[in-house]
Design an enzyme around this catalytic site. Structure first.
Site: not given
Ligand code: UFG
Length: 336
Positions: A31, A124, A152, A156, A182, A201, A234, A298
């Site tokens: 790593d 992913s 990103y 993948k 997730n 994030n 999710r 997105g």
């Molecule tokens: N969300 C919020 N507030 C936040 C963060 C997220 O409401 O502060 C919501 C998003 O809108 C979404 C859900 O929570 O509806 C999940 O969001 P995440 O950012 O936790 O996860 P994502 O599904 O957007 O993305 C994740 C990973 C990616 C991966 C993807 C694959 O971060 O690396 O899943 O499905 F590619």
């Protein structure tokens, strides 16, 4: 079997090393510690009561990585190395393409040179793209670059394609592609977990920071999606279940005629943002303040998988529930 875990000090890598050691495998970890800490390696050793060789090596550095190949004779590689912040990848695409593709190619070329034939790649659900219809199966359309919404995700998809081409060209080469949904939660010891740099994030680490008063409230990105409560749905999977999915995937390398395997790793259950907030509150007996704000660019309404292929072929299924994901997340956050 001796396994090289590339990016093993990170969130999913560290939990996977623990499960590999618990199952009796020998592990070597490399790593560059770009997005992880040496402390994690020490904690892995504490949890498993076993030592592992650790090399601080960047997997794009072929000369240094080759020394590890020469010294340690492993027969399998698990590739976790790679940048993973979706938003950052949109702002700095070149950094993502260079690091993620270059590190994967470097590892694959060294595997070729030293006759290491088996690889597991951490992919992913993002490779299914924005038009995917849940529950998603492995046979559904994937790798359509014009449907993937960020660099990103594109890296993948590109690495998956590289593995497909290599497995076509070389019948001795075996690749398992694991498409994660997730991953959330932490090890029950509270010693390893998700520890993102800066403001998180992703939803679960953000909730954890609000629950421990490190951030004032959660922004819920939109409540006008076509879901039961309007918030995004999710497929959250406990990171320990996900780690065990990698151990189960190792059986693909034994006496199998196929040389390319693709599996969804998820629970198959959809959970909304508000479901997760409520489960966090209930499981940990605390409050999580939130505000409904506009949609995040997105994002899609729902994304969850059909996990039957992994259930049947790998004899693996996700066992841990949302409560256990929330409890372990809070336990880790409190201690760190
Ligand atoms: N969300 C919020 N507030 C936040 C963060 C997220 O409401 O502060 C919501 C998003 O809108 C979404 C859900 O929570 O509806 C999940 O969001 P995440 O950012 O936790 O996860 P994502 O599904 O957007 O993305 C994740 C990973 C990616 C991966 C993807 C694959 O971060 O690396 O899943 O499905 F590619």
């Amino acid at each position: 079997m001796k396994i090289l875990v590339a990016g093993g000090a990170g969130y999913i890598g560290s939990h996977t090393i623990v499960e590999l050691l618990n199952s009796g495998y020998e592990v070597v970890c490399v790593d560059n510690l770009y997005n992880s800490k040496l402390k994690t390696i020490k904690n892995i050793v504490k949890i498993a009561s076993k030592n592992i060789p650790f090399y601080k090596v960047d997997c794009t550095d072929k000369k240094k990585l080759e020394k590890v190949f020469l010294k340690e004779h492993f027969d399998t590689v698990i590739m976790f190395q790679g940048y993973k912040a979706v938003g950052e990848s949109v702002k700095e695409p070149l950094k993502y393409y260079r690091n993620n593709i270059d590190s994967a190619l470097t590892i694959l070329e060294l595997m070729d040179k030293y006759s290491v034939h088996n690889v597991i790649f951490s992919s992913s659900a993002t490779v299914y793209g924005k038009n995917a219809k849940s529950p998603i199966k492995e046979s559904d359309d994937a790798l359509c670059l014009n449907e993937i919404t960020n660099p990103y995700g594109e890296t993948k998809a590109m690495i998956e394609k590289i593995l497909m081409d290599k497995s076509n060209a070389d019948k001795n080469f075996k690749a398992v592609i694991l498409r994660y949904f997730n991953p959330v939660g932490a090890h029950s010891s509270g010693l390893i977990g998700e520890d993102p740099n800066g403001i998180p994030n992703n939803l679960m680490p953000y909730i954890a920071k609000v629950a421990t008063n490190k951030l004032p409230y959660l922004n819920v990105y939109g409540n006008d999606y076509k879901t039961k409560d309007g918030t995004g749905v999710r497929d959250y999977i406990h990171v320990v279940d996900l780690a065990k999915g990698h151990v189960a995937a190792l059986k693909c390398f034994k006496g199998n005629k196929n040389n390319l395997f693709i599996y969804n790793l998820g629970t198959g259950k959809g959970t909304s943002v508000l479901d997760l907030v409520n489960a966090y509150k209930k499981s940990n007996k605390l409050n999580v303040k939130y505000k409904i704000v506009g949609r995040r660019l997105g994002d899609i309404d729902k994304l969850y998988c059909n996990p039957k292929k992994a259930n049947n072929e790998l004899k693996w299924s996700a066992k841990l529930n949302i409560e256990s994901m929330c409890e372990s997340s809070y336990n880790f956050e409190k201690n760190n």
